[in-house]
Design a protein around this motif. Structure first.
Motif, PDB file in Angstrom:
ATOM      1  N   THR A 320      23.335  10.407  68.328  1.00 63.32           N
ATOM      2  CA  THR A 320      24.264  11.142  67.483  1.00 63.32           C
ATOM      3  C   THR A 320      24.868  12.316  68.257  1.00 63.32           C
ATOM      4  OG1 THR A 320      22.480  12.535  66.632  1.00 63.32           O
ATOM      5  CG2 THR A 320      22.987  10.536  65.400  1.00 63.32           C
ATOM      6  N   HIS A 321      26.047  12.753  67.799  1.00 67.30           N
ATOM      7  CA  HIS A 321      26.737  13.929  68.337  1.00 67.30           C
ATOM      8  C   HIS A 321      27.313  13.708  69.730  1.00 67.30           C
ATOM      9  CE1 HIS A 321      24.060  16.744  65.638  1.00 67.30           C
ATOM     10  NE2 HIS A 321      24.488  15.678  65.005  1.00 67.30           N
ATOM     11  N   THR A 322      27.252  12.514  70.290  1.00 69.33           N
ATOM     12  CA  THR A 322      27.739  12.272  71.649  1.00 69.33           C
ATOM     13  C   THR A 322      29.020  11.440  71.613  1.00 69.33           C
ATOM     14  OG1 THR A 322      26.336  10.301  71.834  1.00 69.33           O
ATOM     15  CG2 THR A 322      25.440  12.370  72.637  1.00 69.33           C
ATOM     16  N   ARG A 350      32.225  10.558  67.163  1.00 69.31           N
ATOM     17  CA  ARG A 350      30.823  10.952  67.264  1.00 69.31           C
ATOM     18  C   ARG A 350      30.099  10.603  65.976  1.00 69.31           C
ATOM     19  NH1 ARG A 350      31.878  17.091  68.405  1.00 69.31           N
ATOM     20  NH2 ARG A 350      33.696  16.511  67.152  1.00 69.31           N
ATOM     21  N   THR A 351      28.921  10.030  66.110  1.00 63.61           N
ATOM     22  CA  THR A 351      28.135   9.692  64.932  1.00 63.61           C
ATOM     23  C   THR A 351      27.285  10.880  64.515  1.00 63.61           C
ATOM     24  OG1 THR A 351      26.314   8.822  66.273  1.00 63.61           O
ATOM     25  CG2 THR A 351      28.034   7.265  65.594  1.00 63.61           C
ATOM     26  N   GLY A 355      26.731   9.803  58.903  1.00 66.19           N
ATOM     27  CA  GLY A 355      28.067   9.228  58.958  1.00 66.19           C
ATOM     28  C   GLY A 355      28.655   9.339  60.340  1.00 66.19           C
ATOM     29  N   ALA A 356      29.904   9.845  60.407  1.00 69.36           N
ATOM     30  CA  ALA A 356      30.578   9.950  61.691  1.00 69.36           C
ATOM     31  C   ALA A 356      31.711  10.963  61.595  1.00 69.36           C
ATOM     32  CB  ALA A 356      31.128   8.596  62.132  1.00 69.36           C
ATOM     33  N   ALA A 392      36.384  19.300  63.234  1.00 64.18           N
ATOM     34  CA  ALA A 392      35.002  19.423  62.759  1.00 64.18           C
ATOM     35  C   ALA A 392      34.053  18.973  63.856  1.00 64.18           C
ATOM     36  CB  ALA A 392      34.786  18.597  61.498  1.00 64.18           C
ATOM     37  N   ASP A 393      32.816  19.453  63.755  1.00 66.28           N
ATOM     38  CA  ASP A 393      31.749  19.041  64.658  1.00 66.28           C
ATOM     39  C   ASP A 393      30.570  18.525  63.835  1.00 66.28           C
ATOM     40  OD1 ASP A 393      32.823  19.644  67.210  1.00 66.28           O
ATOM     41  OD2 ASP A 393      32.450  21.778  66.856  1.00 66.28           O
TER      42      ASP A 393
END
Length: 419
Positions: A320-322, A350-351, A355-356, A392-393
Motif C-alpha cells: 500500500t501507499h506505493t 496507490r492502494t 481502497g485506492a 490526496a495521499d
C-alpha cells in the motif's frame, strides 16, 4: 499550521559554528486516534534545537581531518480530545543528546582516496509521557531511558584509467538492539568519453525509534513493542549515463531492493490496538529513465520517469501507499533578471488498506531573481499546485479515513541576504 525556523552559520579560519531551531504547531481536522472530529483542542507542537561546531583542515600533507561536535534537543506535546467522559489525553516527550564525529580523508596512496572515521552519539535523556488531563487525571505512560550509538566506517576509492572502484564498510552498535555491519561496493566503468556504466551493490538499515518501540497510551488505542528489530535492505543497481550530441544527457538505471523486518504500524486483530511490528519482507524493483539539457543562455530542461514494482515478500500482494509510476518535468527559462521554472508532476495509482488513490497530476511555478534586488536581497516566489488541483495521499492506520486531502494552492515568498 504555524511554524518558525532559524538557521545560522558562522565560519572563521578552519572552524564552522552552526545553529538551527524549528518550532511547529499543527491542528488536526481529521480525528486521528478516534478523537473528536474538528475539535479545536486537537493540536501537536514540536520544537527542535541543534548546535554544531566543526573543524576541518589538513593534519599533514595528503591527510585531511574533520572533527565535529554536536548537541541538540527536541520536545513534543499533543492534546487529543475524546468523547465524554474520557476528556483530553496528552502526549509529552523530549530528548537531549550530544555526539562527536572524527573523519579522515587520506590521499597519500597513489590513485586511492581513503575515507575513514568514528561516530559516537549519546542520547542521555529520552522521555515519553501519556496522561489523561481529567477529570479524573490518570498517567498511562511515564517512560525515561537513555541510548547510545557507536559507528565506524572505512571507504576506499580506487581510480584506474577507464574505471573506478568504490568499496566501503560500516559497523554500528546500538544499545537498544545490538550491532549491524553493512558493506557497499560500486564499480564505475568509462566505456567511452561519453558513456559511463555504474554497478552498485550494498546493504543498509534503519534503527527503530524509541517511539516505535516503547510508546503506548495505556492500551487505549496503541501498545508498545520493545522487541522491534531494525529494518534491513539489500540493494542492487545498474546505471548508464550518456552524453549525446548537442549536450543532451541521457540516463537509465535498473534496481532491485530486498527489505527484511520492515517496520509498519498495523492494527492487532486480537485487541484492535495499533502497534509497530516487523512485517516480514518486501521486494521493490524498477527502472528510472532521465533526459536533461542545459543551453548557454541558462535555459534548462529535465525529464525523468520511474516505474516501481513493490510487493510483500510473503503474500506477494502489492504494498500500500506505493505508486507504480512517478514522472517529473522541469523547464527553466531566463526572463531578464529572473529565472522561471515550471515543474510538472505525475504520481501514479496507490492502494490503501480500504481502497485506492488514483493518478494525480499538478504543476508548480518558481520565480528566482538571478541577481540581488531590493536592498541586496535575492527574492524567490514559489507557487505549489498552481492550478489548485484536488489532491490526496493515502492515510495511515491512526486515521479513520483511508486518504487525506493535500493542500491546495500554496504561495511562498522568500528574501535572502548574504553578508
Amino acid at each position: 499550521d504555524r511554524n518558525r525556523r532559524f538557521l545560522g552559520r558562522y565560519a572563521w579560519g578552519e572552524f564552522t559554528l552552526t545553529g538551527a531551531y524549528a518550532d511547529r504547531r499543527k491542528s488536526y481536522a481529521t480525528a486521528p486516534y478516534d478523537t473528536l472530529l474538528g475539535d479545536p483542542r486537537t493540536f501537536a507542537r514540536d520544537r527542535q534545537l541543534l548546535v554544531s561546531l566543526s573543524h576541518e583542515g589538513e593534519w599533514r600533507p595528503g591527510l585531511g581531518l574533520l572533527t565535529r561536535l554536536t548537541a541538540g534537543g527536541a520536545e513534543y506535546r499533543a492534546d487529543w480530545p475524546f468523547d465524554p467522559p474520557d476528556g483530553v489525553n496528552r502526549d509529552d516527550s523530549h530528548g537531549h543528546w550530544w555526539g562527536v564525529e572524527v573523519q579522515a580523508t587520506d590521499t597519500r596512496v597513489d590513485r586511492h582516496t581513503l575515507v575513514y572515521g568514528l561516530e559516537y552519539r549519546d542520547e542521555y535523556e529520552l522521555f515519553q509521557r501519556n496522561a489523561d488531563l481529567g477529570p479524573p487525571r490518570a498517567v498511562h505512560l511515564d517512560d525515561k531511558r537513555s541510548a547510545r550509538h557507536v559507528g565506524a566506517y572505512l571507504q576506499d576509492e580506487w581510480r584506474g584509467e577507464t574505471w573506478r572502484i568504490n568499496a566501503g564498510v560500516r559497523a554500528d552498535h546500538y544499545s537498544s538492539f545490538g550491532s549491524t555491519l553493512n558493506p557497499r561496493l560500486a564499480l564505475v566503468h568509462l566505456l567511452s568519453p561519453a558513456t559511463t556504466v555504474k554497478y552498485l551493490a550494498g546493504t543498509a538499515y534503519r534503527a527503530p525509534t524509541v517511539y516505535e518501540m516503547h510508546y503506548h497510551d495505556g492500551n487505549e488505542t496503541m501498545k508498545a513493542n520493545p522487541e522491534l528489530d531494525p529494518e534491513r535492505i539489500r540493494s542492487l543497481e545498474v546505471a548508464v549515463e550518456h552524453v549525446a550530441a548537442g549536450g543532451w544527457q541521457l540516463g537509465a538505471s535498473f534496481f532491485h531492493n530486498r527489505i527484511r523486518d520492515l517496520i509498519v504500524q498495523e492494527t492487532d486483530p486480537a485487541d484492535d490496538l495499533l502497534v509497530y511490528r516487523n512485517r516480514g519482507s518486501a521486494t521493490i524493483r524498477g527502472a528510472v529513465l532521465s533526459l536533461a539539457r542545459r543551453w548557454s543562455d541558462g535555459t534548462r530542461l529535465g525529464l525523468s520517469s520511474s516505474w516501481h514494482h513493490a510487493r510483500d515478500g510473503d503474500s506477494g500482494e502489492r504494498l500500500t501507499h506505493t505508486p507504480r509510476h512517478v514522472a517529473k518535468l522541469d523547464v527553466t527559462i531566463p526572463l531578464g533578471s529572473w529565472r522561471t521554472t515550471l515543474e510538472a508532476r505525475h504520481l501514479g495509482h496507490r492502494t490503501t488498506p480500504a481502497g485506492a488513490v488514483g493518478d494525480q497530476q499538478w504543476v508548480n511555478l518558481a520565480l528566482v531573481s538571478a541577481r540581488p534586488v531590493l536592498g541586496g536581497a535575492q527574492l524567490a516566489l514559489r507557487v505549489e499546485n498552481l492550478t489548485d488541483r484536488r489532491l490526496a495521499d493515502p492515510a495511515s492506520e491512526e486515521f479513520p479515513q483511508d486518504r487525506l486531502p493535500r493542500k491546495g494552492r500554496v504561495a511562498r515568498m522568500s528574501a535572502t541576504w548574504q553578508f
